[in-house]
Design a protein around this motif. Structure first.
Motif, PDB file in Angstrom:
ATOM      1  N   GLU A   1     -43.186  22.763  33.139  1.00  0.00           N
ATOM      2  CA  GLU A   1     -42.285  21.847  32.430  1.00  0.00           C
ATOM      3  C   GLU A   1     -41.053  21.552  33.264  1.00  0.00           C
ATOM      4  OE1 GLU A   1     -39.589  21.764  28.358  1.00  0.00           O
ATOM      5  OE2 GLU A   1     -41.490  22.883  28.367  1.00  0.00           O
ATOM      6  N   ARG A   2     -40.490  22.624  33.889  1.00  0.00           N
ATOM      7  CA  ARG A   2     -39.290  22.398  34.683  1.00  0.00           C
ATOM      8  C   ARG A   2     -39.580  21.486  35.878  1.00  0.00           C
ATOM      9  NH1 ARG A   2     -36.472  27.439  37.482  1.00  0.00           N
ATOM     10  NH2 ARG A   2     -38.369  27.230  38.728  1.00  0.00           N
ATOM     11  N   SER A   3     -40.691  21.703  36.555  1.00  0.00           N
ATOM     12  CA  SER A   3     -41.029  20.863  37.715  1.00  0.00           C
ATOM     13  C   SER A   3     -41.208  19.412  37.315  1.00  0.00           C
ATOM     14  CB  SER A   3     -42.308  21.379  38.377  1.00  0.00           C
ATOM     15  OG  SER A   3     -42.129  22.691  38.841  1.00  0.00           O
ATOM     16  N   CYS A   4     -41.903  19.201  36.199  1.00  0.00           N
ATOM     17  CA  CYS A   4     -42.158  17.817  35.780  1.00  0.00           C
ATOM     18  C   CYS A   4     -40.887  17.150  35.271  1.00  0.00           C
ATOM     19  CB  CYS A   4     -43.239  17.807  34.700  1.00  0.00           C
ATOM     20  SG  CYS A   4     -44.883  18.216  35.339  1.00  0.00           S
ATOM     21  N   LEU A   5     -40.015  17.892  34.624  1.00  0.00           N
ATOM     22  CA  LEU A   5     -38.745  17.313  34.171  1.00  0.00           C
ATOM     23  C   LEU A   5     -37.853  16.952  35.350  1.00  0.00           C
ATOM     24  CD1 LEU A   5     -37.873  19.429  30.982  1.00  0.00           C
ATOM     25  CD2 LEU A   5     -38.589  17.032  31.131  1.00  0.00           C
ATOM     26  N   GLN A   6     -37.978  17.709  36.431  1.00  0.00           N
ATOM     27  CA  GLN A   6     -37.233  17.330  37.639  1.00  0.00           C
ATOM     28  C   GLN A   6     -37.821  16.080  38.304  1.00  0.00           C
ATOM     29  OE1 GLN A   6     -37.442  20.872  40.000  1.00  0.00           O
ATOM     30  NE2 GLN A   6     -35.706  21.889  38.976  1.00  0.00           N
ATOM     31  N   ALA A   7     -39.134  15.899  38.177  1.00  0.00           N
ATOM     32  CA  ALA A   7     -39.785  14.735  38.796  1.00  0.00           C
ATOM     33  C   ALA A   7     -39.625  13.463  37.964  1.00  0.00           C
ATOM     34  CB  ALA A   7     -41.271  15.029  39.023  1.00  0.00           C
ATOM     35  N   LEU A   8     -39.447  13.612  36.646  1.00  0.00           N
ATOM     36  CA  LEU A   8     -39.377  12.440  35.776  1.00  0.00           C
ATOM     37  C   LEU A   8     -38.242  11.480  36.131  1.00  0.00           C
ATOM     38  CD1 LEU A   8     -40.321  13.517  32.129  1.00  0.00           C
ATOM     39  CD2 LEU A   8     -41.135  11.517  33.386  1.00  0.00           C
ATOM     40  N   PRO A   9     -37.004  11.931  36.383  1.00  0.00           N
ATOM     41  CA  PRO A   9     -35.943  10.969  36.729  1.00  0.00           C
ATOM     42  C   PRO A   9     -36.290  10.105  37.954  1.00  0.00           C
ATOM     43  CG  PRO A   9     -35.002  13.101  36.208  1.00  0.00           C
ATOM     44  CD  PRO A   9     -36.481  13.305  36.295  1.00  0.00           C
ATOM     45  N   PHE A  10     -36.947  10.764  38.950  1.00  0.00           N
ATOM     46  CA  PHE A  10     -37.335   9.992  40.141  1.00  0.00           C
ATOM     47  C   PHE A  10     -38.405   8.956  39.794  1.00  0.00           C
ATOM     48  CE2 PHE A  10     -35.768  14.066  41.785  1.00  0.00           C
ATOM     49  CZ  PHE A  10     -34.812  13.619  42.670  1.00  0.00           C
ATOM     50  N   PHE A  11     -39.300   9.336  38.874  1.00  0.00           N
ATOM     51  CA  PHE A  11     -40.320   8.382  38.443  1.00  0.00           C
ATOM     52  C   PHE A  11     -39.688   7.203  37.713  1.00  0.00           C
ATOM     53  CE2 PHE A  11     -42.939   6.831  34.911  1.00  0.00           C
ATOM     54  CZ  PHE A  11     -44.003   6.290  35.618  1.00  0.00           C
ATOM     55  N   VAL A  12     -38.750   7.497  36.804  1.00  0.00           N
ATOM     56  CA  VAL A  12     -38.082   6.419  36.066  1.00  0.00           C
ATOM     57  C   VAL A  12     -37.344   5.501  37.017  1.00  0.00           C
ATOM     58  CG1 VAL A  12     -36.313   5.911  34.338  1.00  0.00           C
ATOM     59  CG2 VAL A  12     -37.924   7.787  33.961  1.00  0.00           C
ATOM     60  N   ALA A  13     -36.679   6.086  38.002  1.00  0.00           N
ATOM     61  CA  ALA A  13     -35.944   5.259  38.962  1.00  0.00           C
ATOM     62  C   ALA A  13     -36.887   4.424  39.825  1.00  0.00           C
ATOM     63  CB  ALA A  13     -35.065   6.145  39.837  1.00  0.00           C
ATOM     64  N   ALA A  14     -38.041   4.981  40.165  1.00  0.00           N
ATOM     65  CA  ALA A  14     -38.982   4.279  41.048  1.00  0.00           C
ATOM     66  C   ALA A  14     -39.792   3.239  40.310  1.00  0.00           C
ATOM     67  CB  ALA A  14     -39.914   5.280  41.724  1.00  0.00           C
ATOM     68  N   SER A  15     -39.975   3.406  38.989  1.00  0.00           N
ATOM     69  CA  SER A  15     -40.764   2.458  38.214  1.00  0.00           C
ATOM     70  C   SER A  15     -39.851   1.408  37.595  1.00  0.00           C
ATOM     71  CB  SER A  15     -41.534   3.210  37.120  1.00  0.00           C
ATOM     72  OG  SER A  15     -40.616   3.773  36.191  1.00  0.00           O
ATOM     73  N   HIS A  16     -40.450   0.502  36.851  1.00  0.00           N
ATOM     74  CA  HIS A  16     -39.678  -0.544  36.184  1.00  0.00           C
ATOM     75  C   HIS A  16     -39.102   0.043  34.891  1.00  0.00           C
ATOM     76  CE1 HIS A  16     -38.592  -4.430  34.486  1.00  0.00           C
ATOM     77  NE2 HIS A  16     -38.820  -4.962  35.699  1.00  0.00           N
ATOM     78  N   SER A  17     -37.907   0.660  35.031  1.00  0.00           N
ATOM     79  CA  SER A  17     -37.352   1.459  33.930  1.00  0.00           C
ATOM     80  C   SER A  17     -37.072   0.623  32.686  1.00  0.00           C
ATOM     81  CB  SER A  17     -36.074   2.170  34.381  1.00  0.00           C
ATOM     82  OG  SER A  17     -35.126   1.218  34.863  1.00  0.00           O
ATOM     83  N   GLU A  18     -36.736  -0.640  32.847  1.00  0.00           N
ATOM     84  CA  GLU A  18     -36.442  -1.469  31.684  1.00  0.00           C
ATOM     85  C   GLU A  18     -37.685  -1.708  30.834  1.00  0.00           C
ATOM     86  OE1 GLU A  18     -34.671  -5.061  32.952  1.00  0.00           O
ATOM     87  OE2 GLU A  18     -32.852  -4.122  33.740  1.00  0.00           O
ATOM     88  N   ALA A  19     -38.841  -1.744  31.500  1.00  0.00           N
ATOM     89  CA  ALA A  19     -40.082  -1.981  30.752  1.00  0.00           C
ATOM     90  C   ALA A  19     -40.766  -0.684  30.327  1.00  0.00           C
ATOM     91  CB  ALA A  19     -41.045  -2.805  31.601  1.00  0.00           C
ATOM     92  N   LEU A  20     -40.282   0.487  30.807  1.00  0.00           N
ATOM     93  CA  LEU A  20     -40.926   1.762  30.505  1.00  0.00           C
ATOM     94  C   LEU A  20     -40.686   2.152  29.039  1.00  0.00           C
ATOM     95  CD1 LEU A  20     -42.437   4.295  31.511  1.00  0.00           C
ATOM     96  CD2 LEU A  20     -40.182   5.259  32.111  1.00  0.00           C
ATOM     97  N   ALA A  21     -41.795   2.358  28.318  1.00  0.00           N
ATOM     98  CA  ALA A  21     -41.684   2.817  26.924  1.00  0.00           C
ATOM     99  C   ALA A  21     -41.617   4.340  26.877  1.00  0.00           C
ATOM    100  CB  ALA A  21     -42.862   2.308  26.098  1.00  0.00           C
ATOM    101  N   ARG A  22     -42.538   5.021  27.553  1.00  0.00           N
ATOM    102  CA  ARG A  22     -42.521   6.478  27.614  1.00  0.00           C
ATOM    103  C   ARG A  22     -43.483   6.920  28.698  1.00  0.00           C
ATOM    104  NH1 ARG A  22     -46.761   8.744  24.112  1.00  0.00           N
ATOM    105  NH2 ARG A  22     -47.905   7.042  23.089  1.00  0.00           N
ATOM    106  N   ALA A  23     -43.288   8.131  29.159  1.00  0.00           N
ATOM    107  CA  ALA A  23     -44.210   8.779  30.078  1.00  0.00           C
ATOM    108  C   ALA A  23     -44.537  10.150  29.499  1.00  0.00           C
ATOM    109  CB  ALA A  23     -43.600   8.914  31.461  1.00  0.00           C
ATOM    110  N   VAL A  24     -45.829  10.478  29.419  1.00  0.00           N
ATOM    111  CA  VAL A  24     -46.225  11.698  28.733  1.00  0.00           C
ATOM    112  C   VAL A  24     -47.353  12.377  29.503  1.00  0.00           C
ATOM    113  CG1 VAL A  24     -47.824  10.398  27.261  1.00  0.00           C
ATOM    114  CG2 VAL A  24     -47.017  12.649  26.522  1.00  0.00           C
ATOM    115  N   LEU A  25     -47.266  13.739  29.545  1.00  0.00           N
ATOM    116  CA  LEU A  25     -48.333  14.550  30.140  1.00  0.00           C
ATOM    117  C   LEU A  25     -49.052  15.245  28.987  1.00  0.00           C
ATOM    118  CD1 LEU A  25     -49.829  15.942  32.476  1.00  0.00           C
ATOM    119  CD2 LEU A  25     -47.978  17.663  32.502  1.00  0.00           C
ATOM    120  N   VAL A  26     -50.352  14.961  28.832  1.00  0.00           N
ATOM    121  CA  VAL A  26     -51.147  15.566  27.760  1.00  0.00           C
ATOM    122  C   VAL A  26     -52.247  16.407  28.388  1.00  0.00           C
ATOM    123  CG1 VAL A  26     -50.668  13.695  26.139  1.00  0.00           C
ATOM    124  CG2 VAL A  26     -52.691  13.555  27.604  1.00  0.00           C
ATOM    125  N   ASP A  27     -52.640  17.470  27.648  1.00  0.00           N
ATOM    126  CA  ASP A  27     -53.729  18.316  28.146  1.00  0.00           C
ATOM    127  C   ASP A  27     -55.058  17.766  27.641  1.00  0.00           C
ATOM    128  OD1 ASP A  27     -53.850  18.985  25.497  1.00  0.00           O
ATOM    129  OD2 ASP A  27     -53.023  21.012  25.757  1.00  0.00           O
TER     130      ASP A  27
END
Length: 491
Positions: free
Chosen positions: A61-87
């Motif tokens: 969880e900690r690793s992915c939470l650290q990676a999420l801000p970079f993903f939001v910045a790299a993607s089209h953040s205005e159009a992003l609804a959510r990003a989710v990791l499911v098992d």
């Protein structure tokens, strides 16, 4: 230069057309690829986010939470609804809401209908579908694998309408850049085309100028041989041709000068001895003998005139004849010529008249050249004017410091189609030759007159109404104009 501009414009237009066509094709293909390119970038960003699970499970969880801000910045953040990791059981392991402190979704099964569809895919991909609220969304999916195996699936959900809007904005920016490129490329192409056309046309202009000089009898003109292409070889061939023509022209002039000089002496002797016979130097002659001697004298003088004309033309073309201009009394010069030709005019039954403005008394000319020109023009007028006709010499004022002298007849005239070649060498008009009376001549008189007038700084022209008469006019400078010494003749 006009040829260069035409070629440049044609080449530039063609180049601009090709450039615009290429850019438009690029734009059309780019317009369709804008969304595909955006999809590829978002899939890669999702793949990068999925690598966050490649750590010990306790740090997931900690690793992915650290990676999420970079993903939001790299993607089209205005159009992003959510990003989710499911098992594998569709339970939420990591959610983009965790960044805002909202952990309500942790461990809860995701109920969106598309989650079950994409959760077990083994390769990254993109899918456009509808959310539970029947809104169009775009899903960017990548499996998340750690060292121990697959952990789950990262699903990035975007509002599809906002992504389309972003793609259209990118398309508009591309269009503007292509317009700028087209304008810049078209301008550069036009300049390049004009430069290329000038580069190609300049030797042709030089060749045309040299050709005009050769056509006018000046064989000294040469064109530069500073090119190694076909135009350069053409210049070499032209210069060789001009050099050969110059040699032939010199040979012709030398031959003509020599032959005419050799003919003048025996002709003068023939005419001189015939005159002595006619005067009874060797005793009286019968009427038949007198007529024969008169024929000899007349033919000898005609032949002598022919030789003189040929010799004069040879000198004029070789630029070996000069004119010495001085103040000449125009009425006296005209009267002298008319007195000389009065006997012939009476023989033909033609009236010789003059009409000179009183104030036009002095002109600046070579006396002998002026007399020669007037004699040639008046003699021609007498040849082609029927009995009871009129030949009139007039003088009037033309441009400032210019006198126009005209010789007008009421003769047979000249057909309009013959006027352009009337001053050419050996030029005669078949339609009028021998029409009034037998005409003997070489067709050189008008050429000599033209060259003498031009040597005195004037110009000569002809106006004619076929069947009604002809007027030859030439210009002289009025007294008081700057006087020059010995101006060389320019044929």
């Amino acid at each position: 230069m006009r040829l260069a501009l035409k070629l440049g414009a044609c080449f530039g237009a063609l180049l601009a057309l090709l450039l615009c066509a290429a850019l438009w094709a690029s734009f059309e293909s780019g317009a369709g690829a804008q969304r595909a390119d955006l999809d590829r970038r978002l899939v890669r960003a999702t793949e990068t986010l999925a690598r966050c699970v490649d750590t010990p499970a306790s740090d997931l969880e900690r690793s992915c939470l650290q990676a999420l801000p970079f993903f939001v910045a790299a993607s089209h953040s205005e159009a992003l609804a959510r990003a989710v990791l499911v098992d594998a059981d569709l339970r939420v392991l990591v959610h983009s809401d965790f960044l805002n402190g909202d952990r309500a979704a942790k461990g809860v099964s995701d109920t969106e209908p598309f989650v079950a569809t994409v959760a077990n895919r083994t390769e990254p991909f993109v899918l456009r579908t509808l959310s539970a609220a029947q809104r169009p969304v775009a899903l960017y999916v990548a499996p998340a694998r750690s060292r121990e195996g697959r952990v789950g699936t990262w699903i990035a959900v975007f509002h599809d309408a906002l992504l389309e809007q972003a793609a259209r904005a990118a398309q508009a920016e591309l269009r503007w850049r292509l317009v700028q490129m087209a304008l810049l490329g078209g301008g550069a192409g036009l300049l390049f085309s004009i430069g290329l056309a000038v580069y190609l046309a300049r030797p042709l202009e030089r060749l045309m100028e040299a050709s005009r000089r050769v056509a006018s009898g000046d064989f000294a003109g040469r064109v530069p041989e500073d090119r190694g292409d076909e135009l350069g070889r053409l210049a070499v061939e032209f210069n060789a041709m001009a050099a050969r023509l110059s040699e032939l022209d010199e040979m012709k002039e030398s031959f003509m000068a020599q032959i005419t000089h050799d003919l003048r002496a025996p002709l003068s002797s023939v005419v001189g001895y015939a005159d002595l016979l006619l005067k009874g130097y060797n005793g009286p002659m019968s009427d038949a003998q007198t007529k024969s001697v008169e024929t000899i004298i007349r033919c000898g003088r005609s032949l002598a005139d022919l030789v003189d004309n040929i010799l004069d033309v040879t000198k004029l073309e070789a630029k070996r004849m000069t004119v010495q201009q001085e103040t000449v009394e125009l009425p006296a010069a005209v009267e002298a010529v008319l007195n000389l030709l009065q006997v012939r005019a009476q023989e033909y039954g033609i009236n010789l008249d003059t009409y000179l403005l009183p104030e036009l008394t002095s002109v600046y000319a070579d006396p002998q050249a002026l007399s020669r020109v007037l004699t040639n023009l008046v003699s021609n007028a007498l040849k082609f004017t029927p009995a009871s006709g009129h030949v009139t010499v007039k003088a009037r004022r033309g441009a400032p410091n210019e006198v126009i002298v005209s010789v007008t007849d009421t003769g047979v005239g000249i057909p309009k189609e013959r006027l352009g070649s009337i001053f050419a060498k050996f030029s005669q008009v078949p339609e009028t030759k021998n029409k009034v009376r037998p005409v003997h001549g070489t067709g050189l008189g008008l050429l000599i007159s033209k060259q003498l007038v031009e040597a005195m700084g004037g110009r000569i022209w002809v106006d004619s109404d076929y069947g009604k008469g002809t007027t030859f006019s030439f210009t002289l400078r009025e007294k008081g104009v700057s006087e020059e010494k010995a101006a060389p003749v320019t044929p």
